[in-house]
Design a protein around this motif. Sequence first.
Motif, PDB file in Angstrom:
ATOM      1  N   HIS A   1      -1.469   8.384  -2.246  1.00 47.38           N
ATOM      2  CA  HIS A   1      -2.617   8.585  -1.376  1.00 47.38           C
ATOM      3  C   HIS A   1      -3.040  10.048  -1.382  1.00 47.38           C
ATOM      4  O   HIS A   1      -2.199  10.941  -1.531  1.00 47.38           O
ATOM      5  CB  HIS A   1      -2.299   8.136   0.057  1.00 47.38           C
ATOM      6  N   ASP A   2      -4.343  10.264  -1.196  1.00 50.21           N
ATOM      7  CA  ASP A   2      -4.838  11.642  -1.118  1.00 50.21           C
ATOM      8  C   ASP A   2      -4.717  12.169   0.303  1.00 50.21           C
ATOM      9  O   ASP A   2      -4.193  11.484   1.197  1.00 50.21           O
ATOM     10  CB  ASP A   2      -6.282  11.738  -1.638  1.00 50.21           C
TER      11      ASP A   2
ATOM     12  N   GLY B   1      -5.824  10.054   3.075  1.00 47.68           N
ATOM     13  CA  GLY B   1      -5.144   8.782   3.259  1.00 47.68           C
ATOM     14  C   GLY B   1      -5.667   7.652   2.393  1.00 47.68           C
ATOM     15  O   GLY B   1      -5.283   6.493   2.597  1.00 47.68           O
ATOM     16  N   ASN B   2      -6.519   7.987   1.427  1.00 43.49           N
ATOM     17  CA  ASN B   2      -7.063   6.954   0.540  1.00 43.49           C
ATOM     18  C   ASN B   2      -6.213   6.820  -0.721  1.00 43.49           C
ATOM     19  O   ASN B   2      -5.722   7.823  -1.248  1.00 43.49           O
ATOM     20  CB  ASN B   2      -8.497   7.308   0.140  1.00 43.49           C
ATOM     21  N   PRO B   3      -6.041   5.600  -1.223  1.00 41.67           N
ATOM     22  CA  PRO B   3      -5.303   5.428  -2.467  1.00 41.67           C
ATOM     23  C   PRO B   3      -5.983   6.199  -3.607  1.00 41.67           C
ATOM     24  O   PRO B   3      -7.206   6.181  -3.740  1.00 41.67           O
ATOM     25  CB  PRO B   3      -5.350   3.912  -2.712  1.00 41.67           C
TER      26      PRO B   3
ATOM     27  N   HIS C   1      -5.113   1.991  -9.499  1.00 40.68           N
ATOM     28  CA  HIS C   1      -4.512   2.892  -8.516  1.00 40.68           C
ATOM     29  C   HIS C   1      -3.218   3.476  -9.083  1.00 40.68           C
ATOM     30  O   HIS C   1      -2.526   2.842  -9.886  1.00 40.68           O
ATOM     31  CB  HIS C   1      -4.224   2.145  -7.214  1.00 40.68           C
TER      32      HIS C   1
ATOM     33  N   ALA D   1       0.813  -1.219   0.000  1.00 40.73           N
ATOM     34  CA  ALA D   1       0.000   0.000   0.000  1.00 40.73           C
ATOM     35  C   ALA D   1       0.847   1.269   0.000  1.00 40.73           C
ATOM     36  O   ALA D   1       0.432   2.301  -0.526  1.00 40.73           O
ATOM     37  CB  ALA D   1      -0.939  -0.003   1.207  1.00 40.73           C
ATOM     38  N   ASP D   2       2.045   1.201   0.594  1.00 38.15           N
ATOM     39  CA  ASP D   2       2.876   2.401   0.640  1.00 38.15           C
ATOM     40  C   ASP D   2       3.479   2.738  -0.723  1.00 38.15           C
ATOM     41  O   ASP D   2       4.084   3.802  -0.896  1.00 38.15           O
ATOM     42  CB  ASP D   2       3.986   2.253   1.675  1.00 38.15           C
TER      43      ASP D   2
ATOM     44  N   ASP E   1       3.309   5.484  -6.623  1.00 39.57           N
ATOM     45  CA  ASP E   1       4.022   6.634  -6.062  1.00 39.57           C
ATOM     46  C   ASP E   1       5.533   6.389  -6.126  1.00 39.57           C
ATOM     47  O   ASP E   1       6.105   5.725  -5.267  1.00 39.57           O
ATOM     48  CB  ASP E   1       3.597   6.861  -4.614  1.00 39.57           C
TER      49      ASP E   1
END
Length: 289
Positions: A112-113, A116-118, A128, A107-108, A131
């Motif tokens: 993320h916005d 904290g949401n993808p 998605h 997930a990292d 990053d």
Amino acid sequence: MRPPLSPIPPRWMAAAAVLGIAVAMGGCSVNASSPSIRSSEPPSLPTSGTFDYQLGGTYDSLPDPQGRIDIVVRDAGAAPLNGAYSVCNVNGFQTQPGEAADWRDHADLLLHDAAGNPVVDPDWPDEHILDPSTADRRSRILDIIGPVIDGCAESGFDAVEIDNLDTADRFPDIDRSGALELAAAYVDRAHAKGLSIAQKNAAELAETAHSQLGFDFAVTEECAVYDECDRFTSVYGDRVLAIEYPDTLAEAGLDFADACTVPDRPPLMILRDRDLVAASVPGYRYDTC
């Protein structure tokens, strides 16, 4: 954006299995220190012949009168076309459609916005955004995407196109320098496996992508509609594959014949239906200049 793809099994897992590579779910690096090299020089994109773009469905020849296919782009989950220069589509900056769940343990590595949401692509809500803002994240993204590129070479493709290079422009929170570093890593990975590599869209990056990052040719969608074909051909010459779609041509008040007359258009320009369906499926469209 490219047309949607049919759901397929997670390709990074399949590629890792083919190569005997274990993709570590905890983020450990994939060992890519000694990739198998097919040739000392990646095969160059032909600048003539019949081109087709087959991300939504594959077939081995065009309906008459075109017949033979000389250059084709297919998804990484498909097989290359025997006898054709085959380009493997790899989603390098977003998750593949239908595979977002496979990134939950990473997930990292997703953007993320503020809440904290993808972040998802509004046009592709099952994709998605990756990053690439730090060296560690880039390395771990490459641990996952790199085996897909390797798998393209092992399957017999001649080249790869890395999709969504333009995410840094479409999503301002992405670190542009990090995105370019990741792009350079994809170039190195492809070349190490004996593959040529294509810049996908992102006309504003053409000069940088070719001269600084090392991309060998370009694939562009709708360059006639957006009046940017010359931005690719001025950098890559005839080594540009161009696709136009009927819906956006119509919205711009154009037809495909108009697209074929734009200044500095790539010689290898085709018309395809938006969904890129197989030739036997209703809605199929194909034409060439």
